[in-house]
Design a protein around this motif. Structure first.
Motif, PDB file in Angstrom:
ATOM      1  N   GLU A 167      11.508  25.738  41.593  1.00 40.01           N
ATOM      2  CA  GLU A 167      11.772  25.934  40.165  1.00 40.01           C
ATOM      3  C   GLU A 167      13.215  25.595  39.824  1.00 40.01           C
ATOM      4  O   GLU A 167      13.498  24.929  38.823  1.00 40.01           O
ATOM      5  N   ASP A 168      14.143  26.025  40.677  1.00 42.83           N
ATOM      6  CA  ASP A 168      15.554  25.730  40.463  1.00 42.83           C
ATOM      7  C   ASP A 168      15.812  24.227  40.549  1.00 42.83           C
ATOM      8  O   ASP A 168      16.536  23.661  39.726  1.00 42.83           O
ATOM      9  N   GLY A 169      15.213  23.581  41.528  1.00 38.10           N
ATOM     10  CA  GLY A 169      15.365  22.135  41.682  1.00 38.10           C
ATOM     11  C   GLY A 169      14.831  21.381  40.477  1.00 38.10           C
ATOM     12  O   GLY A 169      15.471  20.441  39.985  1.00 38.10           O
ATOM     13  N   GLN A 170      13.688  21.803  39.997  1.00 35.24           N
ATOM     14  CA  GLN A 170      13.097  21.163  38.827  1.00 35.24           C
ATOM     15  C   GLN A 170      14.002  21.343  37.608  1.00 35.24           C
ATOM     16  O   GLN A 170      14.207  20.407  36.834  1.00 35.24           O
ATOM     17  N   SER A 171      14.547  22.513  37.461  1.00 34.20           N
ATOM     18  CA  SER A 171      15.431  22.796  36.332  1.00 34.20           C
ATOM     19  C   SER A 171      16.676  21.907  36.379  1.00 34.20           C
ATOM     20  O   SER A 171      17.092  21.348  35.354  1.00 34.20           O
ATOM     21  N   ARG A 172      17.272  21.756  37.563  1.00 35.77           N
ATOM     22  CA  ARG A 172      18.454  20.910  37.707  1.00 35.77           C
ATOM     23  C   ARG A 172      18.128  19.449  37.401  1.00 35.77           C
ATOM     24  O   ARG A 172      18.900  18.763  36.719  1.00 35.77           O
ATOM     25  N   LEU A 173      16.983  18.989  37.891  1.00 33.08           N
ATOM     26  CA  LEU A 173      16.576  17.605  37.623  1.00 33.08           C
ATOM     27  C   LEU A 173      16.340  17.386  36.131  1.00 33.08           C
ATOM     28  O   LEU A 173      16.740  16.355  35.579  1.00 33.08           O
ATOM     29  N   GLN A 174      15.708  18.340  35.476  1.00 38.08           N
ATOM     30  CA  GLN A 174      15.449  18.217  34.037  1.00 38.08           C
ATOM     31  C   GLN A 174      16.766  18.142  33.263  1.00 38.08           C
ATOM     32  O   GLN A 174      16.897  17.331  32.339  1.00 38.08           O
ATOM     33  N   GLN A 175      17.722  18.977  33.634  1.00 37.98           N
ATOM     34  CA  GLN A 175      19.012  18.970  32.949  1.00 37.98           C
ATOM     35  C   GLN A 175      19.710  17.627  33.149  1.00 37.98           C
ATOM     36  O   GLN A 175      20.241  17.043  32.196  1.00 37.98           O
ATOM     37  N   ASP A 176      19.715  17.130  34.371  1.00 35.10           N
ATOM     38  CA  ASP A 176      20.331  15.848  34.672  1.00 35.10           C
ATOM     39  C   ASP A 176      19.666  14.730  33.862  1.00 35.10           C
ATOM     40  O   ASP A 176      20.345  13.889  33.261  1.00 35.10           O
ATOM     41  N   LEU A 177      18.348  14.747  33.820  1.00 32.96           N
ATOM     42  CA  LEU A 177      17.620  13.723  33.087  1.00 32.96           C
ATOM     43  C   LEU A 177      17.913  13.806  31.589  1.00 32.96           C
ATOM     44  O   LEU A 177      18.111  12.773  30.936  1.00 32.96           O
ATOM     45  N   ARG A 178      17.957  15.010  31.039  1.00 34.80           N
ATOM     46  CA  ARG A 178      18.271  15.178  29.612  1.00 34.80           C
ATOM     47  C   ARG A 178      19.620  14.554  29.269  1.00 34.80           C
ATOM     48  O   ARG A 178      19.765  13.871  28.264  1.00 34.80           O
ATOM     49  N   GLU A 179      20.597  14.827  30.123  1.00 33.40           N
ATOM     50  CA  GLU A 179      21.936  14.279  29.886  1.00 33.40           C
ATOM     51  C   GLU A 179      21.926  12.756  29.933  1.00 33.40           C
ATOM     52  O   GLU A 179      22.546  12.098  29.097  1.00 33.40           O
ATOM     53  N   ARG A 180      21.204  12.198  30.885  1.00 32.28           N
ATOM     54  CA  ARG A 180      21.137  10.736  31.016  1.00 32.28           C
ATOM     55  C   ARG A 180      20.359  10.099  29.863  1.00 32.28           C
ATOM     56  O   ARG A 180      20.702   9.020  29.413  1.00 32.28           O
ATOM     57  N   MET A 181      19.329  10.773  29.396  1.00 35.53           N
ATOM     58  CA  MET A 181      18.495  10.200  28.340  1.00 35.53           C
ATOM     59  C   MET A 181      19.151  10.328  26.964  1.00 35.53           C
ATOM     60  O   MET A 181      18.688   9.711  26.003  1.00 35.53           O
ATOM     61  N   ALA A 182      20.238  11.085  26.877  1.00 37.47           N
ATOM     62  CA  ALA A 182      20.970  11.197  25.615  1.00 37.47           C
ATOM     63  C   ALA A 182      21.652   9.866  25.267  1.00 37.47           C
ATOM     64  O   ALA A 182      21.967   9.615  24.113  1.00 37.47           O
ATOM     65  N   VAL A 183      21.829   9.015  26.273  1.00 36.11           N
ATOM     66  CA  VAL A 183      22.437   7.700  26.075  1.00 36.11           C
ATOM     67  C   VAL A 183      21.313   6.683  25.857  1.00 36.11           C
ATOM     68  O   VAL A 183      20.312   6.691  26.566  1.00 36.11           O
ATOM     69  N   GLU A 184      21.486   5.828  24.864  1.00 36.62           N
ATOM     70  CA  GLU A 184      20.490   4.792  24.570  1.00 36.62           C
ATOM     71  C   GLU A 184      20.295   3.883  25.780  1.00 36.62           C
ATOM     72  O   GLU A 184      21.264   3.538  26.466  1.00 36.62           O
ATOM     73  N   ASP A 185      19.055   3.474  26.028  1.00 33.38           N
ATOM     74  CA  ASP A 185      18.751   2.634  27.184  1.00 33.38           C
ATOM     75  C   ASP A 185      19.544   1.325  27.189  1.00 33.38           C
ATOM     76  O   ASP A 185      19.970   0.861  28.249  1.00 33.38           O
ATOM     77  N   HIS A 186      19.740   0.726  26.038  1.00 32.17           N
ATOM     78  CA  HIS A 186      20.432  -0.571  26.003  1.00 32.17           C
ATOM     79  C   HIS A 186      21.919  -0.448  26.368  1.00 32.17           C
ATOM     80  O   HIS A 186      22.577  -1.451  26.633  1.00 32.17           O
ATOM     81  N   LEU A 187      22.424   0.780  26.426  1.00 36.79           N
ATOM     82  CA  LEU A 187      23.818   1.015  26.810  1.00 36.79           C
ATOM     83  C   LEU A 187      23.962   1.344  28.298  1.00 36.79           C
ATOM     84  O   LEU A 187      25.091   1.496  28.785  1.00 36.79           O
ATOM     85  N   LYS A 188      22.843   1.429  29.000  1.00 33.34           N
ATOM     86  CA  LYS A 188      22.863   1.829  30.416  1.00 33.34           C
ATOM     87  C   LYS A 188      22.848   0.599  31.313  1.00 33.34           C
ATOM     88  O   LYS A 188      22.250  -0.422  30.992  1.00 33.34           O
ATOM     89  N   SER A 189      23.464   0.774  32.479  1.00 34.24           N
ATOM     90  CA  SER A 189      23.435  -0.282  33.492  1.00 34.24           C
ATOM     91  C   SER A 189      22.124  -0.185  34.271  1.00 34.24           C
ATOM     92  O   SER A 189      21.397   0.813  34.191  1.00 34.24           O
ATOM     93  N   GLU A 190      21.829  -1.224  35.026  1.00 29.53           N
ATOM     94  CA  GLU A 190      20.621  -1.213  35.864  1.00 29.53           C
ATOM     95  C   GLU A 190      20.620  -0.039  36.854  1.00 29.53           C
ATOM     96  O   GLU A 190      19.611   0.630  37.005  1.00 29.53           O
ATOM     97  N   PRO A 191      21.751   0.220  37.519  1.00 31.44           N
ATOM     98  CA  PRO A 191      21.766   1.391  38.421  1.00 31.44           C
ATOM     99  C   PRO A 191      21.497   2.707  37.691  1.00 31.44           C
ATOM    100  O   PRO A 191      20.848   3.598  38.248  1.00 31.44           O
ATOM    101  N   GLU A 192      21.972   2.847  36.473  1.00 26.90           N
ATOM    102  CA  GLU A 192      21.726   4.069  35.709  1.00 26.90           C
ATOM    103  C   GLU A 192      20.249   4.205  35.349  1.00 26.90           C
ATOM    104  O   GLU A 192      19.672   5.301  35.441  1.00 26.90           O
ATOM    105  N   LEU A 193      19.628   3.090  34.973  1.00 23.93           N
ATOM    106  CA  LEU A 193      18.190   3.114  34.679  1.00 23.93           C
ATOM    107  C   LEU A 193      17.383   3.424  35.940  1.00 23.93           C
ATOM    108  O   LEU A 193      16.407   4.176  35.892  1.00 23.93           O
ATOM    109  N   ALA A 194      17.812   2.850  37.046  1.00 22.47           N
ATOM    110  CA  ALA A 194      17.128   3.114  38.322  1.00 22.47           C
ATOM    111  C   ALA A 194      17.266   4.579  38.708  1.00 22.47           C
ATOM    112  O   ALA A 194      16.324   5.187  39.221  1.00 22.47           O
ATOM    113  N   GLN A 195      18.434   5.155  38.439  1.00 23.49           N
ATOM    114  CA  GLN A 195      18.651   6.572  38.750  1.00 23.49           C
ATOM    115  C   GLN A 195      17.730   7.452  37.916  1.00 23.49           C
ATOM    116  O   GLN A 195      17.193   8.447  38.412  1.00 23.49           O
ATOM    117  N   GLU A 196      17.536   7.096  36.643  1.00 26.96           N
ATOM    118  CA  GLU A 196      16.601   7.852  35.801  1.00 26.96           C
ATOM    119  C   GLU A 196      15.200   7.822  36.390  1.00 26.96           C
ATOM    120  O   GLU A 196      14.508   8.837  36.430  1.00 26.96           O
TER     121      GLU A 196
END
Length: 85
Positions: free
Chosen positions: A7-36
């Motif tokens: 549950e803790d791991g899932q929560s951390r992953l969700q938070q990380d993903l939320r932060e990354r998805m706050a940035v528009e996809d067209h502004l992200k690099s390929e490594p950032e998209l791959a990380q998502e």
């Protein structure tokens, strides 16, 4: 304990993903998209592990309940008076 870890791991992953998805996809690099994509994959794995654990715990609970019924039947057949409080 394992359920809390998942549950803790899932929560951390969700938070990380939320932060990354706050940035528009067209502004992200390929490594950032791959990380998502990697984070989504890890989240799916954690959810599957949690589902398996829940199913295992439910199976164990039902088995123990059945064992309790069997023990109670044996005790009653031997004349024990069971008054559960």
């Amino acid at each position: 304990a394992r359920e809390l870890e998942l549950e803790d791991g899932q929560s951390r992953l969700q938070q990380d993903l939320r932060e990354r998805m706050a940035v528009e996809d067209h502004l992200k690099s390929e490594p950032e998209l791959a990380q998502e994509k990697q984070i989504l994959s890890e989240m799916l794995e954690v959810v599957e592990q949690r589902d398996s654990l829940v199913a295992l715990l439910e199976e164990q609970r039902l088995r123990e309940k059945e064992e309790d019924k069997d023990l109670e039947a044996v005790m009653l057949s031997k004349g024990f008076n069971l008054n559960w409080v």
